[in-house]
Design a protein around this motif. Structure first.
Motif, PDB file in Angstrom:
ATOM      1  N   TYR A  87      10.070  79.684  81.007  1.00 15.72           N
ATOM      2  CA  TYR A  87      11.269  78.940  81.406  1.00 15.72           C
ATOM      3  C   TYR A  87      11.538  79.049  82.913  1.00 15.72           C
ATOM      4  N   HIS A  88      10.609  79.611  83.648  1.00 10.63           N
ATOM      5  CA  HIS A  88      10.840  79.929  85.058  1.00 10.63           C
ATOM      6  C   HIS A  88      11.346  78.730  85.854  1.00 10.63           C
ATOM      7  N   ASP A  89      10.631  77.631  85.814  1.00  7.73           N
ATOM      8  CA  ASP A  89      10.989  76.488  86.655  1.00  7.73           C
ATOM      9  C   ASP A  89      12.340  75.903  86.266  1.00  7.73           C
ATOM     10  N   ARG A  90      12.592  75.813  84.961  1.00 11.57           N
ATOM     11  CA  ARG A  90      13.869  75.240  84.516  1.00 11.57           C
ATOM     12  C   ARG A  90      15.035  76.167  84.850  1.00 11.57           C
TER      13      ARG A  90
ATOM     14  N   GLU B 184      18.399  87.987  80.564  1.00  9.41           N
ATOM     15  CA  GLU B 184      18.001  88.994  81.553  1.00  9.41           C
ATOM     16  C   GLU B 184      17.080  88.390  82.614  1.00  9.41           C
ATOM     17  N   TYR B 185      16.165  87.539  82.170  1.00  9.66           N
ATOM     18  CA  TYR B 185      15.240  86.903  83.112  1.00  9.66           C
ATOM     19  C   TYR B 185      16.017  86.007  84.082  1.00  9.66           C
ATOM     20  N   TYR B 186      17.018  85.295  83.552  1.00 10.83           N
ATOM     21  CA  TYR B 186      17.841  84.423  84.394  1.00 10.83           C
ATOM     22  C   TYR B 186      18.604  85.248  85.429  1.00 10.83           C
ATOM     23  N   GLU B 187      19.144  86.377  85.015  1.00 10.32           N
ATOM     24  CA  GLU B 187      19.826  87.250  85.969  1.00 10.32           C
ATOM     25  C   GLU B 187      18.857  87.762  87.032  1.00 10.32           C
ATOM     26  N   GLY B 188      17.641  88.065  86.606  1.00  7.28           N
ATOM     27  CA  GLY B 188      16.641  88.513  87.566  1.00  7.28           C
ATOM     28  C   GLY B 188      16.301  87.464  88.613  1.00  7.28           C
ATOM     29  N   LEU B 189      16.480  86.198  88.241  1.00 10.71           N
ATOM     30  CA  LEU B 189      16.250  85.095  89.181  1.00 10.71           C
ATOM     31  C   LEU B 189      17.473  84.822  90.054  1.00 10.71           C
ATOM     32  N   GLY B 190      18.571  85.527  89.761  1.00  9.91           N
ATOM     33  CA  GLY B 190      19.794  85.335  90.528  1.00  9.91           C
ATOM     34  C   GLY B 190      20.854  84.515  89.823  1.00  9.91           C
ATOM     35  N   GLY B 191      20.616  84.166  88.544  1.00 11.97           N
ATOM     36  CA  GLY B 191      21.604  83.413  87.779  1.00 11.97           C
ATOM     37  C   GLY B 191      22.662  84.316  87.167  1.00 11.97           C
TER      38      GLY B 191
END
Length: 289
Positions: free
Chosen positions: A152-155, A190-197
């Motif tokens: 889901y990285h790009d989205r 958690e992944y979204y938070e790691g991206l800054g979300g």
């Protein structure tokens, strides 16, 4: 230091209520554990109350239906409280907007379609493509048996750049479906938070699900509660942060790290593992029984 016990009956008399996890404790996603069912029945027979507390991203009636299909008897529990219940309240209140991009499968449609009575007059929540969304609701991956958060990285980068909040309907990171380990909505959050979300959570270990359980049972402030679960960062952490005793079921998610016998954790390995996670549940047990 945690105390390893052999059965719930050794300590059950000291508690009025169990906040008991489902997946990994009562069942494995496909069938119930007979010894765990018997332990809960015995606790209730002796006057205790059992809250089945799950991070499932669906309203509790869908969880009950799943338990019925598995063959979990109704006399093993009093009420079911799900992360979906608590997260639904937030979603219908508009916590992430009214136009949302849903990450999840069709089995979670009830999260949107089964509207609680108190929210039926509220403006509707509409599921829309990411490009039109005001926020994100994650109930799990689209393809839970094969996808990882990295898919889901790009989205999620696009969502982060637009400042979209993500409502996580299930804070679990992984669960075991029989012998298969799958990612949950918590891994995406958690992944979204790691991206800054920015992610919002409502299941274990966060307070809303515990508050809901206390309201449903109308528990007195001095009720003696024992939290039971196999998730170190959900069940154990949540119970400790609520100030209640915890029974850690070692034969669930952490089984591979705690010795060859899933029913009987290695004491030294368990103590080292708990110390490494900075957690000290009052009790531990191989399997709930």
């Amino acid at each position: 230091m945690t105390r390893i016990i052999q059965s719930l009956s050794q300590i059950g008399v000291d508690y009025d209520v169990l906040f008991c996890d489902l997946w990994g404790c009562l069942h494995n996603g496909k069938q119930p554990y007979p010894a765990a069912v018997a332990a809960l029945q015995d606790f209730r027979h002796k006057g205790g109350q059992v809250v089945l507390m799950t991070n499932a991203p669906r309203p509790n009636q869908y969880v009950v239906a799943q338990l019925d299909r598995m063959g979990v008897p109704r006399d093993a529990w009093d009420v079911v409280v799900s992360s979906g219940d608590a997260a639904q309240e937030a979603m219908f209140s508009g916590a992430v907007g009214r136009e949302v991009w849903h990450i999840g499968t069709a089995k979670d449609d009830g999260f949107f379609d089964d509207i609680p009575a108190e929210w039926r007059d509220a403006p509707p929540i509409r599921r829309v493509p990411l490009a039109e969304a005001e926020g994100i609701v994650a109930t799990g991956p689209f393809e839970e048996l094969t996808e990882t958060p990295q898919d889901y990285h790009d989205r999620l980068i696009e969502a982060r750049d637009r400042g979209l909040p993500l409502l996580c309907a299930n804070p679990d990171v992984v669960v075991d479906m029989g012998e298969t380990r799958i990612y949950c909505a918590g891994a995406l959050a958690e992944y979204y938070e790691g991206l800054g979300g920015r992610s919002l959570y409502f299941g274990k270990p966060h307070p809303p699900i515990y508050d809901r359980a206390r309201r449903l049972l109308e528990l007195a402030p001095d009720a003696r509660i024992l939290a039971v679960g196999d998730g170190i960062f959900t069940d154990v952490k949540g119970g400790l942060e609520q100030g209640i005793d915890v029974l850690f079921v070692t034969g669930g998610l952490a089984a591979d790290a705690l010795g060859p016998d899933v029913e009987n954790p290695d004491n030294s390995m368990l103590l080292d593992w708990l110390e490494g996670h900075s957690m000290t549940p009052r009790y531990s047990i191989g399997r709930l029984r």
